[in-house]
Design a protein around this motif. Structure first.
Motif, short mmCIF file in Angstrom:
data_model
loop_
_atom_site.label_atom_id
_atom_site.label_comp_id
_atom_site.label_asym_id
_atom_site.label_seq_id
_atom_site.Cartn_x
_atom_site.Cartn_y
_atom_site.Cartn_z
N TYR A 100 -53.53 -24.67 5.03
CA TYR A 100 -53.38 -24.51 3.58
C TYR A 100 -54.71 -24.64 2.84
N SER A 101 -55.40 -25.76 3.06
CA SER A 101 -56.65 -25.99 2.33
C SER A 101 -57.73 -25.00 2.76
N ARG A 104 -56.77 -21.54 1.14
CA ARG A 104 -56.84 -21.50 -0.33
C ARG A 104 -58.29 -21.61 -0.84
N TYR A 108 -59.98 -18.61 -2.85
CA TYR A 108 -60.40 -18.81 -4.24
C TYR A 108 -61.86 -18.42 -4.44
N ALA A 136 -54.73 -18.02 -4.82
CA ALA A 136 -55.22 -18.70 -3.62
C ALA A 136 -54.21 -19.72 -3.11
N GLY A 137 -53.59 -20.46 -4.02
CA GLY A 137 -52.59 -21.45 -3.61
C GLY A 137 -51.38 -20.80 -2.97
N GLY A 140 -52.38 -19.49 0.58
CA GLY A 140 -52.55 -20.59 1.52
C GLY A 140 -51.23 -21.22 1.91
N GLN A 141 -50.35 -21.43 0.93
CA GLN A 141 -49.08 -22.09 1.22
C GLN A 141 -48.15 -21.23 2.05
N ALA A 199 -47.05 -24.29 -4.85
CA ALA A 199 -48.48 -24.23 -4.53
C ALA A 199 -49.25 -23.46 -5.59
N ASN A 203 -52.08 -25.38 -7.64
CA ASN A 203 -53.47 -24.90 -7.59
C ASN A 203 -53.95 -24.38 -8.92
#
Length: 322
Positions: A100-101, A104, A108, A136-137, A140-141, A199, A203
């Motif tokens: 995820y991180s 994202r 981003y 981006a969130g 990623g999620q 998410a 974010n």
């Protein structure tokens, strides 16, 4: 020196910038997750207490709901299940944050620097930051949703044991295999819609707020790009992220934790909207903010630990500041 040799002589972050940023953000997220995970467990337990849908289904007849609050819930977990149970489910949580991180943060920066573009003075317009943060969130999620599903379900195993129910999983690998065998590939993405929605909101609060506040401070105050600026920006981002993300987080947790039939379909909620409506109708609007205090108390230190660690790791590795 040939171009190939010149490329090999470059530092690793310059040769593979996106892979390097993915790895650095994953490391920072793992540290933040370990430090703040007990608050996430407490938040999850609070969010599933008193579900109106469970009572209507008759699954909770005669059972008292232990509304104990954040501190009493935490103390109760330690007393009833043991101190280490505060970290139950931390392994899939770390797996989730690695994906995820990593995704994202890379997404981003790519959107900010290459797709949406900065202004002439190197600032990033707020509306672009909102689009970049939410996009981006969500991306990623989506990729991390299976690990998040396993994390939520494993966090509830201690509670099932206290209620006299049989445990569903023997470990992280068994949880993945069991969910896959019962619901197929799509079963691993159960609850992904509210998960992605949450998410995107989180974010919009986290990435957007951190980036906007940090660069506002750098452009309009005497502050420089150091830990003080990073700390102020991260505290702001944690608060905004908690306010925006808690309702979707409650819906996501309940959908992921609900019992399912042999086809993997939820027995309590048909969709995230159905869960939202049932929750508000049965428990009131403020039930969407169950677990807000531990959510905020987790997001604030999580953001602080993550951003400070991430910025320092980037500096040590020779990568430009976020």
């Amino acid at each position: 020196m040939s171009p190939a040799e010149e490329e090999k002589s470059l530092p690793l972050p310059e040769r593979w910038p996106r892979a390097s940023k993915f790895a650095l953000s994953a490391c920072a997220a793992a540290v933040a997750e370990l430090v703040t995970f007990p608050l996430d467990l407490t938040k999850t337990r609070l969010q599933v207490q008193g579900e109106a849908a469970i009572h209507r289904s008759g699954a909770a007849v005669g059972r008292r709901v232990p509304y104990r609050g954040m501190l009493r819930t935490t103390v109760g977990i330690v007393r009833e299940e043991g101190l280490l149970k505060l970290w139950q489910g931390v392994t899939p949580a770390i797996y989730r944050h690695i994906v995820y991180s990593g995704v994202r943060m890379v997404a981003y920066e790519h959107l900010r620097d290459s797709v949406l573009g900065r202004a002439e003075d190197e600032s990033f317009p707020f509306w672009k930051a909102v689009i970049g943060g939410m996009s981006a969130g969500a991306i990623g999620q989506f990729f991390a949703s299976p690990a998040d599903l396993v994390k939520v379900q494993m966090q509830m195993e201690g509670k099932r044991k206290l209620e006299g129910k049989s445990l569903r999983f023997r470990g992280v690998h068994h949880a993945f295999v069991k969910i896959l065998s019962e619901g197929g590939i799509q079963g691993l993405w159960a609850g992904w819609v509210p998960n992605v929605q949450r998410a995107a909101l989180v974010n919009m609060g986290d990435l957007t707020t951190y980036d906007s506040v940090k660069h506002f401070l750098l452009l309009n105050t005497p502050l420089v790009d150091n830990s003080i600026t990073h700390s102020i920006a991260s505290v702001c981002s944690g608060l905004v992220a908690a306010i925006l993300g808690t309702p979707a987080d409650v819906v996501k947790t309940r959908i992921m934790n609900q019992p399912r039939d042999c086809q993997g379909r939820g027995l309590l909620y048909k969709s995230s909207m159905d869960c939202l409506i049932q929750t508000v109708q049965g428990e009131g609007f403020m039930s969407l903010y169950k677990g807000f205090i531990p959510t905020w108390m987790r997001m604030a230190p999580w953001s602080l630990v993550f951003w400070l660690t991430y910025e320092q790791i980037r500096r040590i590795c020779g990568v430009s500041s976020f």
